[in-house]
Enzyme design. Structure first.
Site, PDB file in Angstrom:
ATOM      1  N   LYS A  76       0.929  -1.126   0.056  1.00  0.00           N
ATOM      2  CA  LYS A  76       0.059   0.079  -0.049  1.00  0.00           C
ATOM      3  C   LYS A  76       1.063   1.248  -0.028  1.00  0.00           C
ATOM      4  O   LYS A  76       1.911   1.292   0.945  1.00  0.00           O
ATOM      5  CB  LYS A  76      -1.001  -0.052   1.332  1.00  0.00           C
ATOM      6  N   SER A 151     -10.034   2.040   2.340  1.00  0.00           N
ATOM      7  CA  SER A 151      -9.149   2.997   1.835  1.00  0.00           C
ATOM      8  C   SER A 151      -8.023   2.288   1.037  1.00  0.00           C
ATOM      9  O   SER A 151      -7.637   2.342   0.113  1.00  0.00           O
ATOM     10  CB  SER A 151      -8.449   3.939   2.701  1.00  0.00           C
ATOM     11  N   SER A 175     -10.218  -0.260   6.718  1.00  0.00           N
ATOM     12  CA  SER A 175      -9.713  -0.272   5.250  1.00  0.00           C
ATOM     13  C   SER A 175      -9.048  -1.588   4.688  1.00  0.00           C
ATOM     14  O   SER A 175      -8.823  -1.452   3.862  1.00  0.00           O
ATOM     15  CB  SER A 175      -8.822   0.830   5.307  1.00  0.00           C
TER      16      SER A 175
HETATM   17  N1  GLN Z   1     -13.643   4.404   5.708  1.00  0.00           N
HETATM   18  C1  GLN Z   1     -13.039   4.988   7.050  1.00  0.00           C
HETATM   19  C2  GLN Z   1     -12.738   6.226   6.776  1.00  0.00           C
HETATM   20  O1  GLN Z   1     -12.926   6.777   5.864  1.00  0.00           O
HETATM   21  C3  GLN Z   1     -11.809   4.071   7.527  1.00  0.00           C
HETATM   22  C4  GLN Z   1     -10.755   4.187   6.699  1.00  0.00           C
HETATM   23  C5  GLN Z   1      -9.442   3.474   7.202  1.00  0.00           C
HETATM   24  O2  GLN Z   1      -9.684   2.381   7.593  1.00  0.00           O
HETATM   25  N2  GLN Z   1      -8.321   3.847   6.930  1.00  0.00           N
HETATM   26  O3  GLN Z   1     -12.109   6.971   7.696  1.00  0.00           O
END
Ligand code: GLN
Length: 494
Positions: A76, A151, A175
């Protein structure tokens, strides 16, 4: 070969059935073929990648290979990797080349693994669809009209499309798990503090945690052996003895390998808001667990409906503080023209950050400001404690909690892009785990029909007690011994 487990690949490499260069080339060719459409990778460097593969082959020949030596992974783009562009999905860091390796990256390097490239992601890991990336959206390999989740959307698509042997992700509120559910693979968010955050670009530091994204629980276990471990450069890294996360997998055989396991089903996770087809798949998976010997216990997590509001106070608060470092002075984007220092800050940040990141910085700054701190930030911290206590109570009655990972299957690109609250609800079942610091997993549990007749993956979520990753991996592995959802891949990408 692209569908082989890490263990099989490792055996093929050890027995010289294939070289790391050949294996790496296989994935690079698939990336060349499919990445222009899918947009999973945002940085590739074939020379660097192949140099690592050659080094791995030399190491294998010298007889000191480890389990992951020579296996190609996707990383990532939130992890700093020396000499690699490291953007975190943002224009702010579009030209940033990391001068050092994140702990996770150096762990993979030390294991002799190959880095295939950096994967696309929501900007600064804020999002559930990968649509906030400065580098464009990512296609869900099961249906190119749909999002892969976020994400860690690029890693997710890379795993699902078999553009890597496995990948890394990070999970602040879901995410790793939500994209695992939407793309049909296995993802694990470890206990907070188990994997060092050193060199992992910060979003919300008390919640961020890196973990494996792979086809199976067994693959995740092998990756955890490399990723987990104490690192003094992260003050929240836990100093615990190294574990072998594969140690129990071989026992998951026989008719009822999970006899005596108590599985808790939180009533709040099966209430309004859960798609009926997703619920059916999850229930079928739980029925399978019953057959494997598990005992099902009804439990309650009474404060779980507060996890989204609590998270959307705390995560933006931490983000507003973490992202203050991008000021155009030290590194990252700087506006070309400005009047004075303040104007330079303002223009650099206005140009460098996207809309979702700005929204979070505004919310975070607001809840931390004098007069609102007590009403919002402090209150949210208090409720965070109550949410964690719910789990402590629940784990008196059960060993592992199960439920849906996400409330729906993959949605269409653009469908929720203008509705932040609808997007935030994607993590309704995953966020509490981060708030409590607990480990959570998503495993492929089947498919549900989409409105336009396509079959879309559904994930089953497992939440364990602190440091219970090895048991969770066993529990997931037992299911994967009697089902093959985790081996399915999109027809068009075979
Ligand atoms: N979808 C969540 C957010 O937008 C979690 C994102 C994540 O786990 N990095 O913050």
């Amino acid at each position: 070969m692209i569908n082989s487990s890490l263990k099989t690949l490792s055996q093929m490499l050890a027995s010289k059935q294939i070289s790391s260069v050949e294996l790496t080339q296989t994935f690079l060719t698939r990336i060349q073929q499919h990445n222009p459409a899918i947009n999973a990778y945002i940085a590739l460097d074939t020379d660097k990648t192949l140099a690592q593969a050659r080094a791995a082959d030399a190491r294998i020949a010298a007889g000191n290979a480890e389990a992951l030596t020579g296996i190609p992974f996707a990383q990532k783009d939130i992890f700093c990797a020396k000499g690699w562009k490291t953007t975190c999905g943002s224009k702010m860091l579009a030209n940033f080349v990391a001068p050092y390796d994140a702990h996770v990256i150096s762990q993979f390097d030390a294991a002799g693994a190959v880095n295939l490239g950096k994967t696309n992601m929501d900007e600064f890991a804020m999002g559930s669809s990968n649509e906030t990336s400065y580098f464009g959206g990512v296609k869900n390999p099961w249906d190119f009209d749909r999002v892969p989740g976020g994400s860690s959307g690029g890693s997710a698509a890379a795993v699902a499309a078999r553009l890597c042997a496995a990948a890394t992700g990070t999970d602040t509120g879901g995410s790793i798990r939500q994209p695992a559910s939407l793309c049909g693979f296995t993802g694990l968010k470890p206990t907070y503090g188990l994997v060092s955050r050193y060199g992992m670009i910060a979003f919300a530091s008390s919640l961020d945690q890196a973990g494996p994204m792979a086809k199976s629980a067994e693959d995740c276990a092998l990756m955890m052996n490399v990723m987990a471990g104490f690192d003094e450069r992260d003050s929240t890294s836990l100093n615990r003895p190294k574990e072998d996360y594969t140690r129990g997998l071989a026992n998951m055989v026989g008719a009822q390998p999970l006899e005596g396991l108590r599985v808790g089903l939180p009533k709040e996770y099966f209430a309004d808001g859960l798609d009926a087809d997703v619920a059916k798949v999850v229930q079928a998976a739980i029925a399978e667990y019953r057959k494997l010997g598990a005992e099902i216990v009804d439990i309650s997590l009474p404060n779980s409906q507060l996890s989204i509001p609590v998270y959307y106070v705390l995560a933006p608060a931490e983000a507003s503080s973490n992202l203050s470092r991008y000021d155009g002075v030290r590194y990252g984007h700087r506006a070309a023209e400005y009047d004075d220092l303040l104007d330079m800050y303002m223009k650099s940040r206005a140009e460098g950050f996207g809309a979702e990141v700005k929204r979070r910085i505004l919310i975070g700054t607001y809840v931390l400001s004098a007069g609102y701190y007590d009403a919002y930030y402090l209150k949210a911290q208090q409720i965070r404690r109550l949410i964690a206590q719910d789990f402590t109570e629940a784990f008196k009655q059960c060993d592992v909690i199960m439920g849906p990972t996400a409330p729906s299957t993959a949605f269409k690109a653009g469908e929720k892009a203008d509705d932040p609250v609808a997007m935030y609800l994607q993590d309704v079942y995953t966020i509490a785990t981060n708030l409590a610091g607990l480990p959570g997993m998503s495993i492929p549990a089947g498919f549900a029909p989409s409105t336009d007749g396509k079959a879309l993956p559904v994930g089953l979520q497992l939440v364990g007690n602190y440091f219970d990753e090895a048991r969770m991996l066993d529990v997931a592995h037992a299911y994967q011994q009697v089902t093959d959802w985790h081996l399915q891949m999109p027809e068009s990408l075979k």
